[in-house]
Design an enzyme around this catalytic site. Sequence first.
Site, PDB file in Angstrom:
ATOM      1  N   PRO A 175      13.796   1.130  -6.679  1.00 18.61           N
ATOM      2  CA  PRO A 175      14.636   2.287  -6.346  1.00 18.61           C
ATOM      3  C   PRO A 175      14.378   2.875  -4.966  1.00 18.61           C
ATOM      4  O   PRO A 175      13.246   2.884  -4.476  1.00 18.61           O
ATOM      5  CB  PRO A 175      14.270   3.315  -7.427  1.00 18.61           C
ATOM      6  CG  PRO A 175      12.961   2.861  -7.981  1.00 18.61           C
ATOM      7  CD  PRO A 175      12.932   1.376  -7.839  1.00 18.61           C
ATOM      8  N   ASN A 176      15.475   3.343  -4.389  1.00 19.28           N
ATOM      9  CA  ASN A 176      15.492   4.045  -3.092  1.00 19.28           C
ATOM     10  C   ASN A 176      15.287   3.135  -1.890  1.00 19.28           C
ATOM     11  O   ASN A 176      15.396   3.590  -0.748  1.00 19.28           O
ATOM     12  CB  ASN A 176      14.475   5.202  -3.066  1.00 19.28           C
ATOM     13  CG  ASN A 176      14.761   6.235  -4.141  1.00 19.28           C
ATOM     14  OD1 ASN A 176      15.879   6.734  -4.206  1.00 19.28           O
ATOM     15  ND2 ASN A 176      13.813   6.519  -4.997  1.00 19.28           N
ATOM     16  N   ARG A 195      15.776   6.767   5.155  1.00 13.48           N
ATOM     17  CA  ARG A 195      14.808   7.383   4.232  1.00 13.48           C
ATOM     18  C   ARG A 195      13.442   7.533   4.922  1.00 13.48           C
ATOM     19  O   ARG A 195      12.818   6.517   5.267  1.00 13.48           O
ATOM     20  CB  ARG A 195      14.659   6.477   3.002  1.00 13.48           C
ATOM     21  CG  ARG A 195      13.614   6.930   2.034  1.00 13.48           C
ATOM     22  CD  ARG A 195      13.301   5.865   0.989  1.00 13.48           C
ATOM     23  NE  ARG A 195      12.297   6.359   0.065  1.00 13.48           N
ATOM     24  CZ  ARG A 195      11.596   5.592  -0.750  1.00 13.48           C
ATOM     25  NH1 ARG A 195      11.800   4.289  -0.790  1.00 13.48           N
ATOM     26  NH2 ARG A 195      10.699   6.122  -1.542  1.00 13.48           N
ATOM     27  N   TYR A 251       8.664   4.794   6.391  1.00 14.70           N
ATOM     28  CA  TYR A 251       9.212   3.489   6.017  1.00 14.70           C
ATOM     29  C   TYR A 251       9.850   2.713   7.171  1.00 14.70           C
ATOM     30  O   TYR A 251      10.230   1.555   6.994  1.00 14.70           O
ATOM     31  CB  TYR A 251      10.225   3.656   4.873  1.00 14.70           C
ATOM     32  CG  TYR A 251       9.581   4.223   3.615  1.00 14.70           C
ATOM     33  CD1 TYR A 251       8.589   3.511   2.948  1.00 14.70           C
ATOM     34  CD2 TYR A 251       9.951   5.466   3.104  1.00 14.70           C
ATOM     35  CE1 TYR A 251       7.983   4.022   1.809  1.00 14.70           C
ATOM     36  CE2 TYR A 251       9.358   5.989   1.963  1.00 14.70           C
ATOM     37  CZ  TYR A 251       8.369   5.258   1.323  1.00 14.70           C
ATOM     38  OH  TYR A 251       7.772   5.758   0.194  1.00 14.70           O
ATOM     39  N   ASN A 257       8.818  -5.592  -4.357  1.00 15.79           N
ATOM     40  CA  ASN A 257       8.491  -4.217  -3.969  1.00 15.79           C
ATOM     41  C   ASN A 257       9.045  -3.322  -5.082  1.00 15.79           C
ATOM     42  O   ASN A 257      10.224  -2.968  -5.081  1.00 15.79           O
ATOM     43  CB  ASN A 257       9.092  -3.828  -2.619  1.00 15.79           C
ATOM     44  CG  ASN A 257       8.632  -2.438  -2.191  1.00 15.79           C
ATOM     45  OD1 ASN A 257       8.066  -1.682  -2.992  1.00 15.79           O
ATOM     46  ND2 ASN A 257       8.877  -2.080  -0.944  1.00 15.79           N
ATOM     47  N   ALA A 309       8.974   3.099  -6.469  1.00 17.80           N
ATOM     48  CA  ALA A 309       8.338   4.107  -7.329  1.00 17.80           C
ATOM     49  C   ALA A 309       7.930   3.538  -8.687  1.00 17.80           C
ATOM     50  O   ALA A 309       6.995   4.042  -9.322  1.00 17.80           O
ATOM     51  CB  ALA A 309       9.271   5.295  -7.515  1.00 17.80           C
ATOM     52  N   GLU A 356       2.964  -8.553  -4.839  1.00 20.16           N
ATOM     53  CA  GLU A 356       3.380  -7.143  -4.781  1.00 20.16           C
ATOM     54  C   GLU A 356       3.339  -6.717  -3.316  1.00 20.16           C
ATOM     55  O   GLU A 356       2.358  -7.000  -2.615  1.00 20.16           O
ATOM     56  CB  GLU A 356       2.394  -6.295  -5.597  1.00 20.16           C
ATOM     57  CG  GLU A 356       2.647  -4.796  -5.479  1.00 20.16           C
ATOM     58  CD  GLU A 356       1.548  -3.957  -6.140  1.00 20.16           C
ATOM     59  OE1 GLU A 356       0.711  -4.520  -6.891  1.00 20.16           O
ATOM     60  OE2 GLU A 356       1.522  -2.747  -5.881  1.00 20.16           O
ATOM     61  N   HIS A 361       4.441  -3.571  -0.280  1.00 21.77           N
ATOM     62  CA  HIS A 361       4.902  -2.221   0.061  1.00 21.77           C
ATOM     63  C   HIS A 361       4.996  -2.101   1.568  1.00 21.77           C
ATOM     64  O   HIS A 361       4.153  -2.650   2.298  1.00 21.77           O
ATOM     65  CB  HIS A 361       3.925  -1.165  -0.459  1.00 21.77           C
ATOM     66  CG  HIS A 361       3.692  -1.263  -1.929  1.00 21.77           C
ATOM     67  ND1 HIS A 361       4.580  -0.763  -2.851  1.00 21.77           N
ATOM     68  CD2 HIS A 361       2.697  -1.847  -2.641  1.00 21.77           C
ATOM     69  CE1 HIS A 361       4.128  -1.018  -4.072  1.00 21.77           C
ATOM     70  NE2 HIS A 361       2.988  -1.684  -3.971  1.00 21.77           N
ATOM     71  N   ARG A 373      -1.965   7.280   0.901  1.00 16.06           N
ATOM     72  CA  ARG A 373      -0.974   8.321   0.604  1.00 16.06           C
ATOM     73  C   ARG A 373      -1.423   9.160  -0.605  1.00 16.06           C
ATOM     74  O   ARG A 373      -2.609   9.225  -0.908  1.00 16.06           O
ATOM     75  CB  ARG A 373       0.390   7.656   0.398  1.00 16.06           C
ATOM     76  CG  ARG A 373       0.849   6.902   1.665  1.00 16.06           C
ATOM     77  CD  ARG A 373       2.227   6.313   1.505  1.00 16.06           C
ATOM     78  NE  ARG A 373       3.225   7.354   1.298  1.00 16.06           N
ATOM     79  CZ  ARG A 373       4.466   7.106   0.835  1.00 16.06           C
ATOM     80  NH1 ARG A 373       4.831   5.862   0.562  1.00 16.06           N
ATOM     81  NH2 ARG A 373       5.317   8.093   0.675  1.00 16.06           N
TER      82      ARG A 373
HETATM   83  C1  DQA Z   1       6.857   1.842  -1.548  1.00 19.58           C
HETATM   84  C2  DQA Z   1       5.719   2.808  -1.900  1.00 19.58           C
HETATM   85  C3  DQA Z   1       6.017   3.558  -3.192  1.00 19.58           C
HETATM   86  O1  DQA Z   1       4.963   4.454  -3.492  1.00 19.58           O
HETATM   87  C4  DQA Z   1       7.288   4.359  -3.032  1.00 19.58           C
HETATM   88  O2  DQA Z   1       7.638   4.999  -4.245  1.00 19.58           O
HETATM   89  C5  DQA Z   1       8.442   3.545  -2.529  1.00 19.58           C
HETATM   90  C6  DQA Z   1       8.201   2.547  -1.500  1.00 19.58           C
HETATM   91  C7  DQA Z   1       6.650   1.159  -0.182  1.00 19.58           C
HETATM   92  O3  DQA Z   1       7.286   0.143   0.061  1.00 19.58           O
HETATM   93  O4  DQA Z   1       5.882   1.649   0.648  1.00 19.58           O
HETATM   94  O5  DQA Z   1       9.590   3.766  -2.899  1.00 19.58           O
HETATM   95  O6  DQA Z   1       6.887   0.812  -2.536  1.00 19.58           O
END
Ligand code: DQA
Length: 150
Positions: free
Chosen positions: A10-11, A18, A23, A75, A78, A99, A101, A108
């Site tokens: 998500p997002n 964003r 990011y 990825n 959240a 995995e 990010h 963080r």
């Molecule tokens: C994320 C890190 C997560 O904590 C966050 O909720 C994201 C993006 C990253 O790519 O840094 O949505 O996965």
Amino acid sequence: MAIISVINGPNLNMLGTREPGIYGAQTLADIETTLRQLAQQHGHQLVFFQSNAEHELVTKVQQSRQDDIAFVLLNPAAFTHTSVALRDALLAVDMPFIELHLSNVHAREEFRQHSYFSDIAQGVICGFGPKSYELALLAAISLIEQTPRD
Ligand code: DQA
């Protein structure tokens, strides 16, 4: 030729606008273009998916064997910190994955420092912005090319 699946939670569809300080300025489409080129240069195919819905991500993972996917780059966004369902889907299909990010989740908020995926992943890459995707792809390609196919 292997098929590598890139699954985004998500997002991540909001990348570019964003929280660019965290990011970066690249969109998910920019990342996809770079990854497709990189995969092609190495003779592999990429499939790319993003969803804001947990059940769609679970279904995508469940289908990965039928879709002849060799490896997943994930990825979970959240859902990294919440989703037992997505973890169970990866275990159910016994799919190797990395995995990844964009941000360094360990630098963080405390709630980002627990992942439901890290202990079952082949490896974890975080903190390199959009480059995290490229590094993960190169790592996946090297693992795929080391592993004899059955
Ligand atoms: C994320 C890190 C997560 O904590 C966050 O909720 C994201 C993006 C990253 O790519 O840094 O949505 O996965």
